[in-house]
Scaffold this active site. Structure first.
Site, PDB file in Angstrom:
ATOM      1  N   GLU A  51      40.007  66.972  19.302  1.00 27.38           N
ATOM      2  CA  GLU A  51      40.651  66.695  20.589  1.00 27.38           C
ATOM      3  C   GLU A  51      39.709  65.981  21.540  1.00 27.38           C
ATOM      4  O   GLU A  51      38.542  66.352  21.667  1.00 27.38           O
ATOM      5  CB  GLU A  51      41.110  68.020  21.191  1.00 27.38           C
ATOM      6  CG  GLU A  51      42.418  67.934  21.922  1.00 27.38           C
ATOM      7  CD  GLU A  51      43.577  67.576  20.997  1.00 27.38           C
ATOM      8  OE1 GLU A  51      43.923  66.363  20.929  1.00 27.38           O
ATOM      9  OE2 GLU A  51      44.141  68.456  20.358  1.00 27.38           O
ATOM     10  N   HIS A  52      40.257  64.951  22.188  1.00 27.75           N
ATOM     11  CA  HIS A  52      39.502  64.133  23.144  1.00 27.75           C
ATOM     12  C   HIS A  52      38.302  63.472  22.476  1.00 27.75           C
ATOM     13  O   HIS A  52      37.240  63.347  23.100  1.00 27.75           O
ATOM     14  CB  HIS A  52      39.039  64.975  24.350  1.00 27.75           C
ATOM     15  CG  HIS A  52      40.154  65.250  25.319  1.00 27.75           C
ATOM     16  ND1 HIS A  52      40.613  64.319  26.209  1.00 27.75           N
ATOM     17  CD2 HIS A  52      40.912  66.357  25.510  1.00 27.75           C
ATOM     18  CE1 HIS A  52      41.596  64.836  26.920  1.00 27.75           C
ATOM     19  NE2 HIS A  52      41.804  66.068  26.506  1.00 27.75           N
ATOM     20  N   GLY A 148      51.499  67.510  25.355  1.00 30.00           N
ATOM     21  CA  GLY A 148      50.487  67.289  24.324  1.00 30.00           C
ATOM     22  C   GLY A 148      51.038  66.985  22.945  1.00 30.00           C
ATOM     23  O   GLY A 148      50.297  66.986  21.968  1.00 30.00           O
ATOM     24  N   SER A 150      52.807  64.134  22.391  1.00 29.92           N
ATOM     25  CA  SER A 150      52.858  62.680  22.296  1.00 29.92           C
ATOM     26  C   SER A 150      54.244  62.066  22.448  1.00 29.92           C
ATOM     27  O   SER A 150      54.590  61.116  21.742  1.00 29.92           O
ATOM     28  CB  SER A 150      52.249  62.280  20.940  1.00 29.92           C
ATOM     29  OG  SER A 150      51.920  60.941  20.969  1.00 29.92           O
ATOM     30  N   SER A 151      55.019  62.575  23.394  1.00 32.27           N
ATOM     31  CA  SER A 151      56.321  61.959  23.634  1.00 32.27           C
ATOM     32  C   SER A 151      56.149  60.547  24.179  1.00 32.27           C
ATOM     33  O   SER A 151      56.927  59.643  23.849  1.00 32.27           O
ATOM     34  CB  SER A 151      57.145  62.808  24.604  1.00 32.27           C
ATOM     35  OG  SER A 151      56.596  62.779  25.907  1.00 32.27           O
ATOM     36  N   ASP A 195      47.627  58.823  18.641  1.00 35.60           N
ATOM     37  CA  ASP A 195      49.067  59.082  18.703  1.00 35.60           C
ATOM     38  C   ASP A 195      49.861  57.977  18.015  1.00 35.60           C
ATOM     39  O   ASP A 195      50.793  58.227  17.257  1.00 35.60           O
ATOM     40  CB  ASP A 195      49.523  59.175  20.172  1.00 35.60           C
ATOM     41  CG  ASP A 195      48.750  60.218  20.945  1.00 35.60           C
ATOM     42  OD1 ASP A 195      47.992  60.979  20.314  1.00 35.60           O
ATOM     43  OD2 ASP A 195      48.888  60.261  22.177  1.00 35.60           O
ATOM     44  N   ASN A 238      51.682  65.249  33.345  1.00 36.67           N
ATOM     45  CA  ASN A 238      51.874  63.845  32.969  1.00 36.67           C
ATOM     46  C   ASN A 238      50.526  63.155  33.098  1.00 36.67           C
ATOM     47  O   ASN A 238      49.946  63.092  34.178  1.00 36.67           O
ATOM     48  CB  ASN A 238      52.911  63.171  33.881  1.00 36.67           C
ATOM     49  CG  ASN A 238      53.075  61.697  33.503  1.00 36.67           C
ATOM     50  OD1 ASN A 238      52.143  60.907  33.608  1.00 36.67           O
ATOM     51  ND2 ASN A 238      54.241  61.334  33.032  1.00 36.67           N
ATOM     52  N   LYS A 239      50.031  62.664  31.959  1.00 40.10           N
ATOM     53  CA  LYS A 239      48.659  62.150  31.897  1.00 40.10           C
ATOM     54  C   LYS A 239      48.438  60.898  32.737  1.00 40.10           C
ATOM     55  O   LYS A 239      47.309  60.591  33.130  1.00 40.10           O
ATOM     56  CB  LYS A 239      48.272  61.865  30.446  1.00 40.10           C
ATOM     57  CG  LYS A 239      47.524  62.982  29.773  1.00 40.10           C
ATOM     58  CD  LYS A 239      48.308  64.244  29.505  1.00 40.10           C
ATOM     59  CE  LYS A 239      49.345  64.072  28.436  1.00 40.10           C
ATOM     60  NZ  LYS A 239      50.041  65.303  28.052  1.00 40.10           N
TER      61      LYS A 239
HETATM   62  P1  ADP Z   1      53.022  63.546  26.271  1.00 39.71           P
HETATM   63  O1  ADP Z   1      51.942  64.560  26.141  1.00 39.71           O
HETATM   64  O2  ADP Z   1      54.347  64.106  25.861  1.00 39.71           O
HETATM   65  O3  ADP Z   1      52.705  62.240  25.627  1.00 39.71           O
HETATM   66  P2  ADP Z   1      52.821  62.094  28.799  1.00 39.71           P
HETATM   67  O4  ADP Z   1      52.541  62.699  30.120  1.00 39.71           O
HETATM   68  O5  ADP Z   1      51.802  61.202  28.208  1.00 39.71           O
HETATM   69  O6  ADP Z   1      53.183  63.307  27.841  1.00 39.71           O
HETATM   70  O7  ADP Z   1      54.178  61.256  28.877  1.00 39.71           O
HETATM   71  C1  ADP Z   1      55.407  61.855  29.269  1.00 39.71           C
HETATM   72  C2  ADP Z   1      56.335  60.786  29.829  1.00 39.71           C
HETATM   73  O8  ADP Z   1      56.902  60.001  28.741  1.00 39.71           O
HETATM   74  C3  ADP Z   1      57.559  61.364  30.535  1.00 39.71           C
HETATM   75  O9  ADP Z   1      57.269  61.702  31.880  1.00 39.71           O
HETATM   76  C4  ADP Z   1      58.562  60.207  30.433  1.00 39.71           C
HETATM   77  O10 ADP Z   1      58.313  59.232  31.424  1.00 39.71           O
HETATM   78  C5  ADP Z   1      58.226  59.591  29.065  1.00 39.71           C
HETATM   79  N1  ADP Z   1      59.160  60.136  28.059  1.00 39.71           N
HETATM   80  C6  ADP Z   1      58.875  60.936  27.030  1.00 39.71           C
HETATM   81  N2  ADP Z   1      59.990  61.262  26.320  1.00 39.71           N
HETATM   82  C7  ADP Z   1      61.024  60.628  26.926  1.00 39.71           C
HETATM   83  C8  ADP Z   1      62.446  60.566  26.713  1.00 39.71           C
HETATM   84  N3  ADP Z   1      63.041  61.224  25.735  1.00 39.71           N
HETATM   85  N4  ADP Z   1      63.171  59.803  27.546  1.00 39.71           N
HETATM   86  C9  ADP Z   1      62.593  59.149  28.562  1.00 39.71           C
HETATM   87  N5  ADP Z   1      61.270  59.170  28.822  1.00 39.71           N
HETATM   88  C10 ADP Z   1      60.498  59.907  28.038  1.00 39.71           C
HETATM   89  P1  NG1 Z   2      48.635  63.215  24.757  1.00 41.78           P
HETATM   90  O1  NG1 Z   2      48.333  64.636  24.931  1.00 41.78           O
HETATM   91  O2  NG1 Z   2      49.773  62.990  23.827  1.00 41.78           O
HETATM   92  O3  NG1 Z   2      48.858  62.500  26.049  1.00 41.78           O
HETATM   93  C1  NG1 Z   2      46.204  62.014  24.739  1.00 41.78           C
HETATM   94  C2  NG1 Z   2      45.828  60.627  24.237  1.00 41.78           C
HETATM   95  C3  NG1 Z   2      45.227  60.661  22.811  1.00 41.78           C
HETATM   96  C4  NG1 Z   2      44.094  61.667  22.745  1.00 41.78           C
HETATM   97  C5  NG1 Z   2      44.581  63.016  23.280  1.00 41.78           C
HETATM   98  C6  NG1 Z   2      43.471  64.052  23.347  1.00 41.78           C
HETATM   99  C7  NG1 Z   2      47.185  58.731  24.980  1.00 41.78           C
HETATM  100  C8  NG1 Z   2      48.393  57.923  24.725  1.00 41.78           C
HETATM  101  N1  NG1 Z   2      47.010  59.773  24.179  1.00 41.78           N
HETATM  102  O4  NG1 Z   2      47.338  62.495  24.060  1.00 41.78           O
HETATM  103  O5  NG1 Z   2      44.775  59.370  22.458  1.00 41.78           O
HETATM  104  O6  NG1 Z   2      42.960  61.216  23.428  1.00 41.78           O
HETATM  105  O7  NG1 Z   2      45.115  62.906  24.598  1.00 41.78           O
HETATM  106  O8  NG1 Z   2      42.926  64.271  22.087  1.00 41.78           O
HETATM  107  O9  NG1 Z   2      46.413  58.432  25.867  1.00 41.78           O
HETATM  108 MG    MG Z   3      51.167  60.915  26.168  1.00 40.58          MG
END
Ligand code: ADP
Ligand code: NG1
Ligand code: MG
Length: 460
Positions: A51-52, A148, A150-151, A195, A238-239
């Protein structure tokens, strides 16, 4: 996508026809008054360990999930891109595909901005002789968001894949993985490539060891009887909405540059901790010893870092910080670099243990590595959350090992459980974690996983 050699290009008859795909079709036809011509499926992922460290150049061990983003797509009129979502809380969006901007407002990007990242990434490599077409898309996503799993990358990757297919553009899965890793950075987060790599390169039945620069992907056969169970802590981040994630990226970058300078290496050529290790040509144990010797535990100020690197703070901001980390004044270089090198060692050990599963106590070793990883993320990397720590602690007591997964600051935990204990473990969490938080129905919040396939296009 180049899918002649594998199962990436699949007839629609093989798609799982469920209530969800029916709902997606209805949403598509209601909005666009026509039928979709293809579907795209991109899975979320769970990172088992590592991780990271992807953005530092080190290998990671994710596997693809059953939970995914599913798109229904048709070619549109002219150059208009039109997006709708089965979830009405995401408002419809349209733009001219030849003229759009990706911006990240203060409280995080809008959902369509993630889609535009994938579109832009693909259009940037589209040969000039291919004329640009708009398209219509309906989105259905069931990956828990900001947790976490990876949506965001599944959405970005699905957007890039649909853009390539609309334009009949042949591009390999590896190229798509690299391209999508780069284009998600348009949203502002400086992630690694884990991801997007697992989204495209996953195969059913195995986790993967993903290596970077160049991107490589090896199968990891998970030990028989080992089940990874995911549990949501009911906290999220939200990252792209805060500077937390990028702050860790820049702390690692600066740590690498500072050690490089002390070791007499031109630090302007060093972008990652792995660049540094390669330049020094030493093993991970030596890197850990260097962190202990060179980096102090107290946080570094910007002035001290600039001084050490013999540059001004303005140059430091330009070369090593990001727009959303320029305001940060204090950086924990020792702790972050120590986590990265020790986590990279844990990934090596995890991989070796899976390969050599006949050895006695292998499951115990895997579990122990996962729990050590969590402790390091909590204490050295400071990217957990009190409620997530509680979930992990309860899980560790009732499993072989558990850790936060993904970027953290909330989100999900993953635990290693023997197959005969899965039901017992899930019931235990229902009582000891979810019910304590007043959640009676934890369906969908805690679930056993099995390694799923990577991205697919379903053609009609
Ligand atoms: P994750 O850890 O799931 O990658 P992020 O914070 O990086 O979380 O991203 C989440 C964002 O991705 C949501 O706030 C939204 O904007 C977008 N997203 C994810 N899934 C969907 C979906 N099914 N429909 C619309 N937007 C989505
Ligand atoms: P998530 O948790 O899905 O946002 C993020 C980074 C990965 C990785 C992990 C930590 C993006 C798109 N994804 O994932 O590359 O660094 O955190 O291991 O920035
Ligand atoms: Mg993400």
């Amino acid at each position: 996508m180049d899918m002649q050699s594998d199962d990436g290009f699949v007839p629609i008859s093989k798609m799982n026809h469920t209530n969800r795909s029916k709902q997606l079709l209805e949403c598509f036809t209601a909005k666009f008054q026509q039928e979709p011509v293809f579907y795209v499926r991109v899975p979320g992922r769970v990172n088992l360990i590592g991780e990271h460290i992807d953005y530092c150049g080190y290998s990671v061990c994710p596997m693809a999930l059953e939970q995914d983003i599913l798109l229904a797509v048709s070619t549109g009129d002219g150059t208009m891109l039109k997006l709708t979502n089965v979830d009405p809380s995401y408002t419809d969006y349209e733009c001219d595909i030849k003229n759009f901007e990706i911006c990240n407002g203060g409280d995080g990007p809008k959902w369509h901005q993630y889609f535009l990242c994938g579109v832009k990434g693909l259009l940037d490599v589209l040969p000039q002789e291919i004329s640009i077409n708009g398209f219509n898309v309906a989105v259905s996503g069931i990956i828990p968001q900001s947790a976490g799993l990876s949506s965001s990358s599944a959405l970005v990757s699905a957007a890039a894949l649909s853009t390539s297919h609309v334009h009949n553009f042949n591009i390999s899965k590896e190229e798509l993985a690299n391209l999508c890793a780069g284009c998600e950075r348009y949203i502002g987060t400086q992630g690694g490539g884990m991801d997007q790599a697992i989204a495209f390169l996953a195969s059913e039945g195995c986790a993967k060891l993903i290596e970077f620069t160049p991107l490589r992907c090896k199968d990891i056969s998970l030990p028989l009887g080992a089940v990874f169970v995911i549990a949501h802590s009911l906290t999220r981040l939200n990252k792209a909405a805060t500077a937390d994630f990028n702050c860790r990226v820049v702390e690692c970058r600066i740590a690498a540059q500072l050690i490089a300078k002390r070791q007499g290496i031109d630090c302007s050529t060093i972008k990652t901790l792995r660049d540094l290790q390669t330049a020094l040509n030493v093993n991970l144990h030596t890197m850990i010893a260097l962190v202990m010797k060179i980096l102090h535990e107290n946080p570094y100020t910007k002035e001290e870092i600039a001084d050490e690197l013999s540059i001004t703070t303005a140059i430091l901001e330009q070369t090593s910080l990001t727009p959303n980390t320029k305001h940060i004044e204090s950086f924990k270089l020792h702790q972050r670099a120590l986590h990265v090198f020790q986590e990279a060692l844990r990934v090596q050990k995890f991989h070796e243990t899976c390969n050599n599963f006949s050895s006695e106590g292998a499951l115990v070793t895997l579990g122990r590595l996962m729990s050590e990883s969590h402790n390091s993320l909590k204490d050295l990397y400071e990217c957990s959350h009190p409620q997530l720590d509680r979930l992990v602690e309860i899980s560790q007591n009732f499993s072989l090992g558990a850790r936060l997964t993904g970027a953290g600051w909330g989100g999900c935990a993953v635990a290693l459980v023997t197959s005969e204990n899965v039901t017992k473990y899930i019931d235990m969490l229902r009582t000891k974690f979810y019910k304590q938080l007043g959640v009676e129905n934890s369906d969908g919040l805690v679930f056993a996983t099995k390694p799923n396939a990577g991205a697919r296009i379903y053609v009609i």
